[in-house]
Scaffold this motif. Sequence first.
Motif, PDB file in Angstrom:
ATOM      1  N   MET A 286     -30.988  34.586  40.003  1.00  0.00           N
ATOM      2  CA  MET A 286     -31.576  33.834  41.109  1.00  0.00           C
ATOM      3  C   MET A 286     -30.621  32.774  41.640  1.00  0.00           C
ATOM      4  SD  MET A 286     -34.490  31.884  38.894  1.00  0.00           S
ATOM      5  CE  MET A 286     -34.690  33.233  37.769  1.00  0.00           C
ATOM      6  N   GLN A 287     -30.867  32.373  42.866  1.00  0.00           N
ATOM      7  CA  GLN A 287     -30.076  31.309  43.463  1.00  0.00           C
ATOM      8  C   GLN A 287     -30.457  29.996  42.795  1.00  0.00           C
ATOM      9  OE1 GLN A 287     -31.372  32.076  47.533  1.00  0.00           O
ATOM     10  NE2 GLN A 287     -29.221  32.323  48.099  1.00  0.00           N
ATOM     11  N   ARG A 288     -29.456  29.237  42.393  1.00  0.00           N
ATOM     12  CA  ARG A 288     -29.704  27.972  41.713  1.00  0.00           C
ATOM     13  C   ARG A 288     -30.447  26.990  42.614  1.00  0.00           C
ATOM     14  NH1 ARG A 288     -24.775  26.740  39.452  1.00  0.00           N
ATOM     15  NH2 ARG A 288     -24.045  26.201  41.527  1.00  0.00           N
ATOM     16  N   ASP A 289     -30.154  26.998  43.914  1.00  0.00           N
ATOM     17  CA  ASP A 289     -30.766  26.017  44.816  1.00  0.00           C
ATOM     18  C   ASP A 289     -32.066  26.497  45.459  1.00  0.00           C
ATOM     19  OD1 ASP A 289     -29.679  27.875  46.524  1.00  0.00           O
ATOM     20  OD2 ASP A 289     -28.593  26.425  47.754  1.00  0.00           O
ATOM     21  N   SER A 290     -32.606  27.622  44.992  1.00  0.00           N
ATOM     22  CA  SER A 290     -33.909  28.084  45.487  1.00  0.00           C
ATOM     23  C   SER A 290     -35.016  27.373  44.701  1.00  0.00           C
ATOM     24  CB  SER A 290     -34.044  29.598  45.312  1.00  0.00           C
ATOM     25  OG  SER A 290     -34.149  29.932  43.938  1.00  0.00           O
ATOM     26  N   ALA A 291     -36.238  27.501  45.185  1.00  0.00           N
ATOM     27  CA  ALA A 291     -37.371  26.881  44.480  1.00  0.00           C
ATOM     28  C   ALA A 291     -37.475  27.413  43.050  1.00  0.00           C
ATOM     29  CB  ALA A 291     -38.667  27.144  45.245  1.00  0.00           C
ATOM     30  N   LEU A 292     -37.349  28.738  42.885  1.00  0.00           N
ATOM     31  CA  LEU A 292     -37.413  29.321  41.535  1.00  0.00           C
ATOM     32  C   LEU A 292     -36.242  28.877  40.668  1.00  0.00           C
ATOM     33  CD1 LEU A 292     -38.582  32.947  42.288  1.00  0.00           C
ATOM     34  CD2 LEU A 292     -39.821  31.219  41.004  1.00  0.00           C
ATOM     35  N   GLY A 293     -35.072  28.784  41.255  1.00  0.00           N
ATOM     36  CA  GLY A 293     -33.904  28.336  40.514  1.00  0.00           C
ATOM     37  C   GLY A 293     -34.065  26.913  40.014  1.00  0.00           C
ATOM     38  N   GLU A 294     -34.628  26.052  40.847  1.00  0.00           N
ATOM     39  CA  GLU A 294     -34.845  24.666  40.453  1.00  0.00           C
ATOM     40  C   GLU A 294     -35.913  24.556  39.367  1.00  0.00           C
ATOM     41  OE1 GLU A 294     -35.495  22.275  43.928  1.00  0.00           O
ATOM     42  OE2 GLU A 294     -33.442  22.589  44.637  1.00  0.00           O
ATOM     43  N   VAL A 295     -36.986  25.334  39.497  1.00  0.00           N
ATOM     44  CA  VAL A 295     -38.026  25.330  38.465  1.00  0.00           C
ATOM     45  C   VAL A 295     -37.445  25.813  37.142  1.00  0.00           C
ATOM     46  CG1 VAL A 295     -40.174  26.462  37.735  1.00  0.00           C
ATOM     47  CG2 VAL A 295     -39.965  25.534  40.041  1.00  0.00           C
ATOM     48  N   MET A 296     -36.604  26.832  37.200  1.00  0.00           N
ATOM     49  CA  MET A 296     -35.990  27.340  35.984  1.00  0.00           C
ATOM     50  C   MET A 296     -35.062  26.304  35.361  1.00  0.00           C
ATOM     51  SD  MET A 296     -33.697  30.192  34.480  1.00  0.00           S
ATOM     52  CE  MET A 296     -32.393  29.615  35.404  1.00  0.00           C
ATOM     53  N   ALA A 297     -34.350  25.547  36.174  1.00  0.00           N
ATOM     54  CA  ALA A 297     -33.463  24.498  35.660  1.00  0.00           C
ATOM     55  C   ALA A 297     -34.266  23.412  34.943  1.00  0.00           C
ATOM     56  CB  ALA A 297     -32.641  23.900  36.798  1.00  0.00           C
ATOM     57  N   VAL A 298     -35.403  23.039  35.512  1.00  0.00           N
ATOM     58  CA  VAL A 298     -36.264  22.041  34.864  1.00  0.00           C
ATOM     59  C   VAL A 298     -36.793  22.586  33.539  1.00  0.00           C
ATOM     60  CG1 VAL A 298     -38.465  20.807  35.066  1.00  0.00           C
ATOM     61  CG2 VAL A 298     -36.899  20.888  37.010  1.00  0.00           C
ATOM     62  N   ALA A 299     -37.238  23.841  33.539  1.00  0.00           N
ATOM     63  CA  ALA A 299     -37.749  24.458  32.309  1.00  0.00           C
ATOM     64  C   ALA A 299     -36.646  24.567  31.254  1.00  0.00           C
ATOM     65  CB  ALA A 299     -38.336  25.834  32.614  1.00  0.00           C
ATOM     66  N   ALA A 300     -35.433  24.900  31.675  1.00  0.00           N
ATOM     67  CA  ALA A 300     -34.313  24.990  30.728  1.00  0.00           C
ATOM     68  C   ALA A 300     -34.009  23.625  30.136  1.00  0.00           C
ATOM     69  CB  ALA A 300     -33.085  25.574  31.419  1.00  0.00           C
ATOM     70  N   ALA A 301     -34.103  22.582  30.949  1.00  0.00           N
ATOM     71  CA  ALA A 301     -33.879  21.230  30.438  1.00  0.00           C
ATOM     72  C   ALA A 301     -34.939  20.873  29.399  1.00  0.00           C
ATOM     73  CB  ALA A 301     -33.884  20.223  31.586  1.00  0.00           C
ATOM     74  N   LEU A 302     -36.189  21.251  29.658  1.00  0.00           N
ATOM     75  CA  LEU A 302     -37.253  21.007  28.672  1.00  0.00           C
ATOM     76  C   LEU A 302     -36.988  21.787  27.379  1.00  0.00           C
ATOM     77  CD1 LEU A 302     -40.545  20.955  30.757  1.00  0.00           C
ATOM     78  CD2 LEU A 302     -39.572  19.094  29.418  1.00  0.00           C
ATOM     79  N   ALA A 303     -36.499  23.004  27.503  1.00  0.00           N
ATOM     80  CA  ALA A 303     -36.182  23.799  26.312  1.00  0.00           C
ATOM     81  C   ALA A 303     -35.067  23.139  25.508  1.00  0.00           C
ATOM     82  CB  ALA A 303     -35.783  25.221  26.711  1.00  0.00           C
ATOM     83  N   GLU A 304     -34.075  22.587  26.192  1.00  0.00           N
ATOM     84  CA  GLU A 304     -32.996  21.881  25.487  1.00  0.00           C
ATOM     85  C   GLU A 304     -33.520  20.632  24.795  1.00  0.00           C
ATOM     86  OE1 GLU A 304     -29.762  22.718  24.926  1.00  0.00           O
ATOM     87  OE2 GLU A 304     -30.304  24.629  25.822  1.00  0.00           O
ATOM     88  N   LEU A 305     -34.391  19.888  25.465  1.00  0.00           N
ATOM     89  CA  LEU A 305     -34.999  18.711  24.844  1.00  0.00           C
ATOM     90  C   LEU A 305     -35.853  19.115  23.645  1.00  0.00           C
ATOM     91  CD1 LEU A 305     -36.019  16.626  27.978  1.00  0.00           C
ATOM     92  CD2 LEU A 305     -34.281  16.023  26.272  1.00  0.00           C
ATOM     93  N   ASP A 306     -36.521  20.247  23.754  1.00  0.00           N
ATOM     94  CA  ASP A 306     -37.344  20.737  22.653  1.00  0.00           C
ATOM     95  C   ASP A 306     -36.477  21.057  21.433  1.00  0.00           C
ATOM     96  OD1 ASP A 306     -40.223  21.538  22.093  1.00  0.00           O
ATOM     97  OD2 ASP A 306     -39.145  23.360  21.477  1.00  0.00           O
ATOM     98  N   LYS A 307     -35.287  21.604  21.666  1.00  0.00           N
ATOM     99  CA  LYS A 307     -34.372  21.914  20.559  1.00  0.00           C
ATOM    100  C   LYS A 307     -34.006  20.673  19.754  1.00  0.00           C
ATOM    101  CE  LYS A 307     -31.613  25.790  22.200  1.00  0.00           C
ATOM    102  NZ  LYS A 307     -30.278  26.155  22.674  1.00  0.00           N
ATOM    103  N   ILE A 308     -33.838  19.554  20.449  1.00  0.00           N
ATOM    104  CA  ILE A 308     -33.446  18.325  19.756  1.00  0.00           C
ATOM    105  C   ILE A 308     -34.652  17.428  19.462  1.00  0.00           C
ATOM    106  CG2 ILE A 308     -31.074  18.365  20.610  1.00  0.00           C
ATOM    107  CD1 ILE A 308     -31.865  16.263  22.691  1.00  0.00           C
ATOM    108  N   LYS A 309     -35.833  18.026  19.553  1.00  0.00           N
ATOM    109  CA  LYS A 309     -37.094  17.361  19.212  1.00  0.00           C
ATOM    110  C   LYS A 309     -37.370  16.122  20.082  1.00  0.00           C
ATOM    111  CE  LYS A 309     -37.612  19.601  15.026  1.00  0.00           C
ATOM    112  NZ  LYS A 309     -37.506  20.951  15.404  1.00  0.00           N
ATOM    113  N   MET A 310     -37.015  16.220  21.362  1.00  0.00           N
ATOM    114  CA  MET A 310     -37.273  15.115  22.295  1.00  0.00           C
ATOM    115  C   MET A 310     -38.073  15.576  23.510  1.00  0.00           C
ATOM    116  SD  MET A 310     -33.748  12.934  22.131  1.00  0.00           S
ATOM    117  CE  MET A 310     -34.469  11.575  23.021  1.00  0.00           C
TER     118      MET A 310
END
Length: 112
Positions: A70-94
């Motif tokens: 997907m295009q990074r700057d599309s609505a889906l791309g941005e939602v996926m980036a936010v979800a990926a950031a949450l997954a990374e925070l989840d890995k470090i228990k934050m």
Amino acid sequence: MDFTIIKHAVEVDHGIKRLSMHFIKKHAAPERARLSAELCDQISDEFDRLGLVTLPRTLPRSENEFVWVMQRDSALGEVMAVAAALAELDKIKMNPLPQLFENYPAAKRNLA
């Protein structure tokens, strides 16, 4: 690696396209017999350079697998980036939403 055809296919399909790893490998390195972790990293870097992201975030090494590009700057791309950031925070228990991935285990697996 020439991913012009993939970039245009994603644009034509409104910012998202489901592709097989076989198809991606064919455009990345047709001379290679199989996908390696190194080649998958190179493909991800090239997609990033073109403003594309994949789901799952880490490309599978099997040519029988499919990924969403997907295009990074599309609505889906941005939602996926936010979800990926949450997954990374989840890995470090934050993770500020600790129960989020209990309800969506496949999301966590694909975003890691």
